[in-house]
Design a protein around this motif. Structure first.
Motif, PDB file in Angstrom:
ATOM      1  N   GLN A 151       0.813  -1.215   0.000  1.00 23.34           N
ATOM      2  CA  GLN A 151       0.000   0.000   0.000  1.00 23.34           C
ATOM      3  C   GLN A 151       0.854   1.277   0.000  1.00 23.34           C
ATOM      4  N   ASP A 154      -2.580   6.882   5.619  1.00 26.83           N
ATOM      5  CA  ASP A 154      -2.074   5.507   5.667  1.00 26.83           C
ATOM      6  C   ASP A 154      -1.153   5.303   6.865  1.00 26.83           C
ATOM      7  N   CYS A 197      -6.261   0.466  -2.845  1.00 24.38           N
ATOM      8  CA  CYS A 197      -5.287   1.550  -2.977  1.00 24.38           C
ATOM      9  C   CYS A 197      -5.199   2.032  -4.421  1.00 24.38           C
TER      10      CYS A 197
END
Length: 437
Positions: A77, A140, A160
Motif C-alpha cells: 500500500q 495511511d 489503494c
C-alpha cells in the motif's frame, strides 16, 4: 458600497496568447543573443537543473521501491502511494518544466496554443494530485501506527489502486473544467515562464490556492503529529531490553512471540513514517511562499516583482525533486539498495561474465556495520554516519510534528550502529510474514 462589490465581481480576461507567441512580429525583429541577459541565463539554468533533478531522482525512486531487493522493506500500500507520487513528479519534469527553458531565454511562447493548453492542464492537475497523494500517505501512516491490527487486516492493493485512480480522475476533471475553455489558460512570462491555468475571478484564484494548501497542511500535521505522539507513548512502555534475538525467540511463548514481533514491527515502521512525514514537511515549507504570493496578488489585484514571482513558483515546483531526495536521505535501506542497483547497472555490467561475477561478489563482501559489532571498529568504518543522520533527522522531524521534551532524546539514545543492526536482525526474524513498512 455597490461600486466596490461590483469591482470584486469583475470578470478578468486572459491575455491573448498570440501577443506572447514567438511568431509575433515584435519578437521576430529581435535577435536571440541581442535580447539575452545574465538574468535570463540564470533562470534557464535553474529550470534545466530542476528538470534534470526531478527526472533522475524520481526515476531512481520508482525503480528502487518496486525492485525485489526493496520489496521486503515496504508494504504494497505505501509502495503504490509512493510510486504514484513519484510518477506525478516524473510527469511534471517530463511534460511541464522542460517547456519553460526556451521561454525563460526568449520571453515568448514558441510551442503553439494546443501545447500551452495541455501544459496548463497538466500543471494544475499534477500539482493537485500530488497534494492528494500526500494526504493519502499521511492517513495511511496514521492508521498503520494507531490501529496496526485493523490496518494489516483491511489494507488492500485493489483499494489503494482504485483510490489513486479516482483521485487522478477527479484532479484532471476539475482542471479540465477550468482550463479547457478558450480563456482558461495563459502564458506567464514572469513566474512559471510557461503556461498556467487562468482564473477569470480573483475569488476563484484564492479558492484554488487555499484549497491546494490549507486542507493538505492541516491533515498532514494532524495525522503525523497524532501518529508520532501515540508511538512515543507506546515506546515508553517497552524497554530497550525487550528487543529479541534469534536465540531468544526459541524460549518465548507464542503469545509473547506475537507481542514482541508487533513491537518490533512498530519500531521499524517508525522509519517509514518519519520519511513520509519529512516529504510532507518539505511540501509545506516549499509551497508556503507560492501560496502567500497567490493570495496576496489575488486580493490586491497586483503582480509580484518578476524575480520574486519566479523564485516562489520554482521553489514550489522543486518539491518534485526534494521528495525522492528526502526519502533517500532518511531511509538507510533505500540508500543501500540504491547503491547495489546502481553498482550492478553501471559498474558490474561491463566486461566478461567472470569479471562481472567477481565485481558483484566483492561488492557483497564489503564490510557492513553488523559485521564489526564485536569491537569498536564498527563505529569507525563509516556506518555511524548513516545511523546517526537517520536517528537525529528523525528526532528533529518528530519534534516538529509532535510535542516531546529534550529529555526524551537522552532516554531513547542508542548507539546508531547497534540500532541499525538490531533493525536488520529484527526484520529478518519476521521477514516472511510481515515486512517493514
Amino acid at each position: 458600497m455597490f461600486h466596490k462589490m461590483h469591482q470584486k465581481a469583475t470578470i478578468l480576461v486572459a491575455p491573448s496568447l498570440t501577443n506572447s507567441s514567438c511568431t509575433h512580429p515584435r519578437y521576430l525583429q529581435i535577435t536571440f543573443f541581442s535580447a539575452l541577459t545574465p538574468g535570463d541565463v540564470v533562470q534557464a539554468v535553474i529550470v534545466l537543473f530542476i528538470t534534470i533533478g526531478v527526472l533522475g531522482a524520481n526515476m531512481l525512486l520508482i525503480l528502487v521501491i518496486n525492485s525485489r531487493k526493496y520489496s521486503k522493506y515496504i508494504h504494497s500500500q505505501p509502495r503504490y502511494l509512493l510510486t504514484s507520487l513519484a510518477s506525478n513528479d516524473f510527469a511534471m519534469g517530463l511534460f511541464v518544466t522542460p517547456f519553460a527553458i526556451i521561454p525563460s531565454l526568449r520571453h515568448c511562447w514558441p510551442y503553439g496554443e494546443l501545447v500551452c493548453q495541455i501544459q496548463a492542464l497538466l500543471r494544475g492537475a499534477i500539482s493537485q494530485q500530488s497534494a492528494v497523494i500526500l494526504i493519502c500517505m499521511a492517513m495511511d501512516r496514521y492508521l498503520c501506527m494507531l490501529y496496526p491490527a485493523r490496518y494489516h487486516k483491511h489494507s488492500s492493493k485493489k483499494g489503494c489502486v482504485a483510490l489513486i485512480s479516482m483521485t487522478w480522475i477527479m484532479s484532471v476533471t476539475l482542471f479540465s473544467i477550468l482550463v479547457l475553455p478558450h480563456s482558461g489558460f495563459y502564458f506567464n512570462s514572469t513566474g512559471m515562464v510557461a503556461c498556467e491555468p487562468f482564473y477569470n475571478r480573483a475569488s476563484t484564484r484564492i479558492l484554488v490556492a487555499c484549497g491546494f494548501y490549507f486542507p493538505t497542511t492541516m491533515i498532514l500535521m494532524y495525522c503525523y503529529g497524532s501518529a508520532f505522539h501515540v508511538n512515543k507513548l507506546r515506546l515508553k512502555k517497552t524497554s530497550r531490553g525487550d528487543i529479541l534475538t534469534n536465540n531468544q525467540l526459541e524460549h518465548v511463548t507464542p503469545s509473547t512471540h506475537i507481542e514482541k514481533l508487533m513491537t518490533q514491527e512498530r519500531r521499524l515502521s517508525t522509519t517509514a513514517s518519519r520519511t513520509m512525514a519529512a516529504m510532507s514537511l518539505g511540501f509545506i515549507v516549499l509551497v508556503t511562499p507560492w501560496t502567500i504570493q497567490e493570495v496576496v496578488a489575488a486580493c490586491t489585484g497586483t503582480r509580484a516583482p518578476p524575480s520574486l514571482d519566479f523564485l516562489a513558483t520554482w521553489l514550489a515546483l522543486s518539491n518534485s525533486f526534494w521528495n525522492p531526495f528526502l526519502y533517500w536521505l532518511l531511509n538507510n535501506h533505500f540508500r543501500r539498495v540504491s547503491r547495489e542497483i546502481l553498482f550492478n547497472k553501471f559498474s558490474c555490467k561491463n566486461g566478461p561474465e567472470s569479471k562481472q561475477r567477481d565485481c558483484f561478489q566483492s561488492f557483497q563482501h564489503q564490510p557492513h556495520c553488523c559485521s564489526n559489532m564485536d569491537g569498536v571498529s564498527g563505529h569507525t568504518q563509516g556506518c555511524d554516519f548513516d545511523g546517526l543522520s537517520e536517528k537525529y533527522w528523525g528526532e528533529i522531524l518528530e519534534r516538529t510534528l509532535s510535542s516531546s521534551s529534550l529529555h526524551a532524546l537522552q532516554r531513547t539514545y542508542v548507539h546508531p550502529c547497534m540500532e541499525t543492526c538490531n533493525g536488520i536482525q529484527e526484520m529478518r526474524v519476521f521477514d516472511t510474514t510481515t515486512p517493514d513498512l
